[in-house]
Design an enzyme around this catalytic site. Structure first.
Site, PDB file in Angstrom:
ATOM      1  N   SER A 141       0.858  -1.184   0.000  1.00 43.68           N
ATOM      2  CA  SER A 141       0.000   0.000   0.000  1.00 43.68           C
ATOM      3  C   SER A 141       0.894   1.234   0.000  1.00 43.68           C
ATOM      4  CB  SER A 141      -0.937  -0.044   1.211  1.00 43.68           C
ATOM      5  OG  SER A 141      -1.739   1.118   1.241  1.00 43.68           O
ATOM      6  N   TYR A 155      -4.492   8.107  -6.324  1.00 44.38           N
ATOM      7  CA  TYR A 155      -3.512   7.097  -5.875  1.00 44.38           C
ATOM      8  C   TYR A 155      -3.903   6.574  -4.493  1.00 44.38           C
ATOM      9  CZ  TYR A 155       1.100   5.275  -4.428  1.00 44.38           C
ATOM     10  OH  TYR A 155       2.136   4.499  -3.972  1.00 44.38           O
TER      11      TYR A 155
END
Ligand code: NAP
Length: 247
Positions: A141, A155
């Site tokens: 992540s 994003y």
């Protein structure tokens, strides 16, 4: 490697460059046979596979655009045929383009979600059917999810979904002894981070964490090694933010 047990196999998406390449090297050093996935960087992926083989390991480079389910399925088949059943999946393939939400094109939105989110979904779905019991999945992540940085909305959203997959999939795999965790790096010195940033902006990000430096790909590879291996055997469904203490 234990002579009694078969060699464990790891598949690293986005293993050709940056953080993924450091992860592939580290897992090979840990004794894994390593599959290095790439989409475009064939030369880098082949060179890394050669390097790992020359060091005495088993490695192969495997091309697949993670956003394409058929290519992901074929990738799993190629890795199983070449190295054996997969024990560890690391999802490091990803893209970042900084852009305020109001200026984000449909194309950029699609590309970000196709690779970061759908790409992770595609490999997780395949892993659910094929990963060896007792295996480990590590998703990558980003600490930006915790920082809510302006310019990173698409994003961040694409990675927030990855964190949700991590937590839910860890529960859905009950009974298989497969752990699903994520590492969420802060700024790490790779092409993805440097692209489009002035020296001043790079210095700003480097000074943000109390440790006052950028992360190195090896900082993240060490955490993936931990999450892939037996020392994290009771860690499941967790997001580990590795970022020098930036908050
Ligand atoms: P990088 O150096 O740009 O490397 C990206 C990797 O992803 C390359 O191996 C690239 O392979 C692969 N890739 C891109 N699109 C792909 C696709 N469609 N299918 C398969 N592979 C694909 O980036 P990085 O910094 O190592 O980033 C790795 C991960 O860490 C990403 O998920 C990123 O979001 C995350 N992250 C990075 C930072 C940072 O500051 N660097 C911080 C937080 C999180 P090809 O060249 O072959 O396409």
């Amino acid at each position: 490697m234990n002579d009694q047990a078969p060699q464990r196999v790891a598949l690293v998406t986005g293993g050709s460059r940056g953080i993924g390449a450091a992860i592939a090297r580290r897992l090979a050093g840990d004794g894994f046979a390593v599959a290095i996935n790439y989409a475009a960087s064939a030369a880098e992926a082949d060179a890394l596979a050669d390097e790992l083989r020359q060091a005495g390991g088993r490695a192969l480079a495997v091309r697949a655009d993670v956003s394409k389910p058929a290519q992901v399925r074929a990738m799993f088949e190629a890795v199983e045929a070449g190295l054996g059943r997969i024990d560890v999946l690391v999802n490091s393939a990803g893209v970042l383009q900084v852009q305020p939400l109001a200026d984000t094109s449909d194309e950029l939105y699609d590309q970000t979600f196709d690779i970061n989110t759908r790409g992770t979904f595609n490999t997780l779905r395949e892993a659910g059917a094929r990963l060896a019991d007792g295996g480990s999945i590590v998703n990558v992540s980003s600490t930006t999810v915790a920082l809510n940085l302006p310019g990173y909305s698409v994003y961040i959203a694409s990675k927030a979904a990855v964190e949700s997959f991590t937590q839910v999939f860890a529960k859905e795999l009950r009974g298989r002894r497969i752990r699903v965790n994520a590492v969420a790096p802060g700024p790490v010195a790779t092409a993805l981070f440097f692209k489009g940033k002035s020296p001043e902006l790079i210095e700003h990000y480097a000074k943000m964490p109390p440790l006052e430096r950028l992360g190195e790909p090896e900082d993240i590879a060490g955490i993936v090694s931990f999450l892939a291996g037996p020392d994290s055997g009771w860690v499941n469904g967790q997001i580990l933010r590795a970022n020098g203490g930036v908050a």
